[in-house]
Design an enzyme around this catalytic site. Structure first.
Site, PDB file in Angstrom:
ATOM      1  N   PRO A  73     134.070  44.149  45.693  1.00 45.42           N
ATOM      2  CG  PRO A  73     132.234  45.547  45.962  1.00 45.42           C
ATOM      3  CD  PRO A  73     132.923  44.665  44.981  1.00 45.42           C
ATOM      4  CD  GLU A  74     137.979  40.462  49.506  1.00 43.37           C
ATOM      5  OE1 GLU A  74     138.185  40.065  50.666  1.00 43.37           O
ATOM      6  OE2 GLU A  74     138.752  40.216  48.569  1.00 43.37           O
TER       7      GLU A  74
END
Ligand SMILES: [Zn+2]
Length: 294
Positions: A5-6
């Site tokens: 996840p960013e």
């Protein structure tokens, strides 16, 4: 393929949980793996059970759930973490997998939080790299991770001047590696690095010192734009992501270069290539993003 996840994905989780958790009171906490929930049982009994959720914040890729006891649940999803809320509404976000929508608890469930209204929050993590820590809210800025992490790119005071100043700290490194460096800027990962470099017509392997200032300005604008667009679309994974309304994130369908190798560049029609820069799969247009493109 591993999905990390960013910033936009964690922000999407924050938005979802912030609409569901505040006001809920924790009734019980169960966990099955000490590293996923490294908290003293006495602290959990005293500062978590009976506590009311005040709010949900994000710093870089870390989620902070603030409690009325002046403690916060600090969660890092790492590679395979997910948070799934099950109540009258269901909200699941994080790593792709059937547990986002399937019956819970599941085999990968590490932490289960029961609220007094009967709803539940599940922290699922197949590979067990993620964690959920109970920390006094006031001490959070003093944690090593938070001390080292760079500024938030979407904060109002993150100006283009500040962006260039941060990048210039590593002026001899290649620009993609610097964008990915969490101590330079918080939360930017592979997708948004490739997309913003394409937007600014910068070859990912160019040294920061060799990028003309006008291109750095374009990079700043491109980065802010893709991050905002992705949050609006509910995160980056087109097939793996369920937001607060059960709607899937659709940013990748808008990506210009990321995982579009072999396809024409939307700007010039040249075929997008995939290479390796900063140890990561890197997508770029060989015509738009030449190594010296002043
Ligand atoms: Zn092109």
């Amino acid at each position: 393929m591993v999905y990390m996840p960013e910033l936009p994905e964690v922000e999407t989780i924050r938005i979802g949980l912030a609409s569901l958790l505040p006001g809920l009171v924790i009734k019980n906490v169960a966990h099955d793996w000490p590293k996923s929930f490294p908290n003293a049982p006495a602290d959990v009994a005293r500062f978590m059970v009976g506590a009311k959720v005040l709010g949900v914040r994000r710093r870089a890729k870390v989620l902070l759930i603030d409690l009325s006891t002046k403690y916060s649940l600090v969660t890092h999803l790492k590679m395979t973490g997910q948070l799934v809320y099950v109540g009258k509404k269901r909200f699941g976000a994080g790593h792709p997998g059937k547990d986002l929508v399937g019956d819970l608890p599941a085999k990968a469930t590490r932490v289960t939080i029961d609220f007094t209204d009967g709803s539940q929050l599940f922290f699922n993590d197949q590979r067990k790299f993620g964690w959920m820590r109970l920390i006094p809210t006031i001490e959070i800025p003093e944690i090593d991770f938070f001390k080292k992490v760079g500024p938030e790119p979407l904060d109002a005071d993150f100006t283009v001047q500040k962006f260039i100043e941060r990048l210039s700290r590593r002026k001899n490194s290649n620009i993609k590696a610097v964008l990915l460096d969490q101590t330079v800027i918080a939360g930017v990962g592979n997708i948004y690095a490739d997309e913003s470099l394409w937007a600014a017509k910068i070859h990912p392997a160019t040294s920061v010192a060799d990028v003309p200032k006008a291109r750095l300005v374009a990079l700043y604008n491109g980065l802010i734009e893709v991050l905002k667009l992705s949050i609006k679309k509910g995160g980056s994974t087109d097939k793996n992501y369920v937001d607060a309304l059960g709607k899937k994130g659709s940013y990748l369908t808008f990506a210009k270069v990321f995982r579009r190798n072999g396809q024409p560049c939307p700007r010039c029609g040249s075929i997008i290539e995939k290479t390796r820069v900063a140890g990561r799969g890197t997508h770029y247009c060989p015509r738009c993003q030449k190594e010296s493109n002043e």
